[in-house]
Design a protein around this motif. Sequence first.
Motif, short mmCIF file in Angstrom:
data_model
loop_
_atom_site.label_atom_id
_atom_site.label_comp_id
_atom_site.label_asym_id
_atom_site.label_seq_id
_atom_site.Cartn_x
_atom_site.Cartn_y
_atom_site.Cartn_z
N ARG A 232 0.61 -1.33 0.17
CA ARG A 232 0.24 -0.22 -0.07
C ARG A 232 0.93 0.96 -0.45
NH1 ARG A 232 -2.53 -1.11 4.39
NH2 ARG A 232 -4.66 -1.92 3.50
N TYR A 233 2.08 1.27 0.48
CA TYR A 233 3.25 2.70 0.91
C TYR A 233 3.62 2.71 -0.93
CZ TYR A 233 6.96 4.83 2.54
OH TYR A 233 7.68 5.50 3.18
N GLN A 234 3.71 1.69 -1.27
CA GLN A 234 4.17 1.58 -2.66
C GLN A 234 3.44 2.14 -3.96
OE1 GLN A 234 6.48 -2.20 -4.37
NE2 GLN A 234 5.79 -1.30 -6.44
N THR A 235 2.34 1.40 -3.22
CA THR A 235 0.79 1.86 -4.28
C THR A 235 0.69 3.41 -4.08
OG1 THR A 235 0.25 -0.11 -4.31
CG2 THR A 235 -0.93 2.00 -4.68
N PHE A 236 0.85 4.06 -2.83
CA PHE A 236 0.78 5.61 -2.63
C PHE A 236 2.35 6.06 -3.36
CE2 PHE A 236 -3.06 4.37 -0.52
CZ PHE A 236 -4.37 5.48 -0.31
N ILE A 237 2.64 6.09 -3.44
CA ILE A 237 3.87 6.17 -3.72
C ILE A 237 4.34 6.69 -5.34
CG2 ILE A 237 6.61 7.05 -3.63
CD1 ILE A 237 7.12 5.65 -1.52
N GLU A 238 3.62 5.69 -5.74
CA GLU A 238 3.76 5.92 -7.11
C GLU A 238 2.61 6.56 -7.69
OE1 GLU A 238 3.78 2.61 -10.75
OE2 GLU A 238 3.77 1.67 -8.90
N GLY A 239 1.62 6.78 -6.91
CA GLY A 239 0.15 7.28 -7.07
C GLY A 239 0.05 6.76 -8.33
N ASN A 240 -0.93 7.75 -9.67
CA ASN A 240 -1.31 7.18 -10.65
C ASN A 240 0.18 8.85 -11.50
OD1 ASN A 240 -3.71 6.71 -9.95
ND2 ASN A 240 -4.60 8.80 -9.76
N GLY A 241 0.99 8.09 -11.34
CA GLY A 241 2.09 7.99 -11.98
C GLY A 241 2.75 9.42 -12.37
N LEU A 242 3.36 10.17 -13.27
CA LEU A 242 4.05 11.23 -13.51
C LEU A 242 2.56 11.99 -14.35
CD1 LEU A 242 7.24 10.78 -14.82
CD2 LEU A 242 6.90 11.31 -12.85
N ASN A 243 2.11 13.93 -13.91
CA ASN A 243 1.45 14.23 -14.69
C ASN A 243 1.35 14.54 -15.96
OD1 ASN A 243 -0.93 15.89 -13.40
ND2 ASN A 243 -0.03 17.31 -13.83
N ASP A 244 3.09 14.86 -16.12
CA ASP A 244 2.63 14.78 -18.05
C ASP A 244 3.29 13.60 -18.11
OD1 ASP A 244 4.02 15.99 -20.22
OD2 ASP A 244 4.60 17.18 -19.81
N THR A 245 1.90 13.25 -18.95
CA THR A 245 1.22 11.86 -19.51
C THR A 245 2.47 11.94 -21.01
OG1 THR A 245 -1.00 11.93 -19.34
CG2 THR A 245 -0.35 10.22 -20.66
N GLU A 246 2.61 13.02 -21.71
CA GLU A 246 3.75 12.92 -23.16
C GLU A 246 4.92 12.26 -22.52
OE1 GLU A 246 5.03 15.25 -26.88
OE2 GLU A 246 3.20 16.36 -24.98
N PHE A 247 5.27 13.19 -21.35
CA PHE A 247 6.73 12.67 -20.69
C PHE A 247 6.88 11.22 -19.90
CE2 PHE A 247 9.54 13.08 -16.99
CZ PHE A 247 10.71 13.21 -17.25
N SER A 248 5.69 11.13 -20.06
CA SER A 248 6.19 9.29 -19.19
C SER A 248 6.31 8.49 -20.48
CB SER A 248 4.90 9.07 -18.09
OG SER A 248 3.30 9.07 -18.88
N GLU A 249 5.77 8.71 -21.48
CA GLU A 249 5.99 7.88 -22.53
C GLU A 249 7.14 7.68 -23.14
OE1 GLU A 249 2.26 8.21 -24.32
OE2 GLU A 249 1.25 7.57 -23.00
N TYR A 250 7.62 8.69 -22.74
CA TYR A 250 9.36 8.56 -23.28
C TYR A 250 10.06 7.80 -23.02
CZ TYR A 250 13.70 10.67 -25.02
OH TYR A 250 14.69 11.19 -25.39
N ILE A 251 10.76 7.37 -24.39
CA ILE A 251 11.86 5.74 -24.01
C ILE A 251 13.38 6.05 -23.73
CG2 ILE A 251 12.49 4.37 -25.77
CD1 ILE A 251 10.05 3.98 -26.86
N VAL A 252 13.78 5.49 -22.82
CA VAL A 252 14.85 6.47 -22.08
C VAL A 252 16.30 5.91 -22.31
CG1 VAL A 252 14.02 8.26 -20.21
CG2 VAL A 252 14.71 5.04 -19.82
N ASN A 253 15.89 4.61 -22.78
CA ASN A 253 16.79 3.19 -23.24
C ASN A 253 17.16 2.16 -24.16
OD1 ASN A 253 15.69 1.44 -21.62
ND2 ASN A 253 16.09 2.40 -19.91
N ARG A 254 17.93 1.75 -24.67
CA ARG A 254 17.65 0.72 -25.57
C ARG A 254 17.33 -0.16 -25.61
NH1 ARG A 254 24.87 -0.18 -25.32
NH2 ARG A 254 24.35 2.14 -24.90
N ALA A 255 16.82 -0.46 -24.05
CA ALA A 255 16.06 -1.87 -24.24
C ALA A 255 14.22 -1.37 -23.87
CB ALA A 255 15.84 -2.47 -22.29
N GLY A 256 13.69 -0.07 -24.07
CA GLY A 256 12.75 0.69 -24.51
C GLY A 256 11.77 0.94 -23.36
#
Length: 400
Positions: free
Chosen positions: A52-76
């Motif tokens: 539950r602690y982890q779930t609330f820390i993660e929340g619904n994810g980052l507010n900027d959806t476009e940014f949250s979907e950006y690929i950051v490494n060669r693993a995808g």
Amino acid sequence: MNINNVRRSPERLTNVYWSTLNIQAYGRDNLYPQRMLNLILNSPTGGSCCERYQTFIEGNGLNDTEFSEYIVNRAGDTVDDIYSLLAKDMALYHGFALHVNYNLACEIVELNHIPFQDCRLEEETEGGQVIYINVHPDWTGHKTRKGNKILVDKKHVDKIYVFNPIKEVVLSQIVASGGIDKYKGQILWFSMDGRFEYPKPIYDKAVTNLSTDEGLDNVKYRNTRNNFLMSGMLMRRKGTAMGLDDDGNERDGGSVSDDDFSKNLDIFQGDVNACSIIDITYQAEEDKPQFVPFEATNFDSKFDSTEKSTTERIYSAFGQEVFYLIRSGKTGWSGTVIAEAYEYYNSYVAKERRAISRAIKRIFDHWFEVVNRNEDYTVQPLVYVTNESNKSDGAHNNPE
């Protein structure tokens, strides 16, 4: 009483120096995070609270959806994938680690998550600085590759520079490493207990209660699976016929030796064999069989008060008293109560969220391209959604 006369408690976390690897050991045996992980995973109550602690820390994810979907490494992996792993490490260890790679222009071009339990701090310099983060895939030394154990030695430990995005520093590190191809990048290592201080997870204060919770669960298991749950014992003298066999002849009562009886005690234990009857033959001259009821001892009731106090303290260690009150029935169960509990716990984990957001911002401030134009690194908090709110939202969005 004077503080000097109070009995001293043992230190929660003792760090020692390992000269062979030039590291600060994480706990006396360097396995503190591994032991804490094992402890929380074996406690049913603690594990649920930590999830539950982890779930609330993660929340619904980052507010900027476009940014949250950006690929950051060669693993995808996307930013959101990395953020989810950071939330997990924050909940389990109160810290996290991120690895970055640079290009020749000293710009960050790749981001990866490193399991926090795999990281160890280098010994401090005379100036109090930590130059390297030491990374090993399994500090217990049990993990294998191609059938061979990955030993905890200099050959298998990677020394990676601490995060410092200043271009002059990065360039000097690349040169010292022998070129960009040999450069291992940097690690942004974060601890909720302070700069270059090994963190203690939020549940460290409840280690005895977590261990007790595991023990209570074992008692319940053994009480159900291994306790004597037979209905009773049928006592009869030797030679008494016990019904007819397949040929219609009277069965001989026979006799069972003490050794045979002791070897087969398990057939009278556990829930599968509940309400069975022990058939005992003896030599005394009794006129008729005697049925003796057998009442098993229920161990669960002996630990009721212990279980209640243990559960309450574990919930308290995670700051989840409000959820404990709901669980125990001390408050009413309604959408309003749950919504207020969500609001309270969202504020409780705000510090952890801010720490992760700031770390991600530090990295993307030096990314090779602009990927978060809004400069929004905040996290969407969890919101308790009821059927009524869904209906109202639907009515609001209905074009009619």
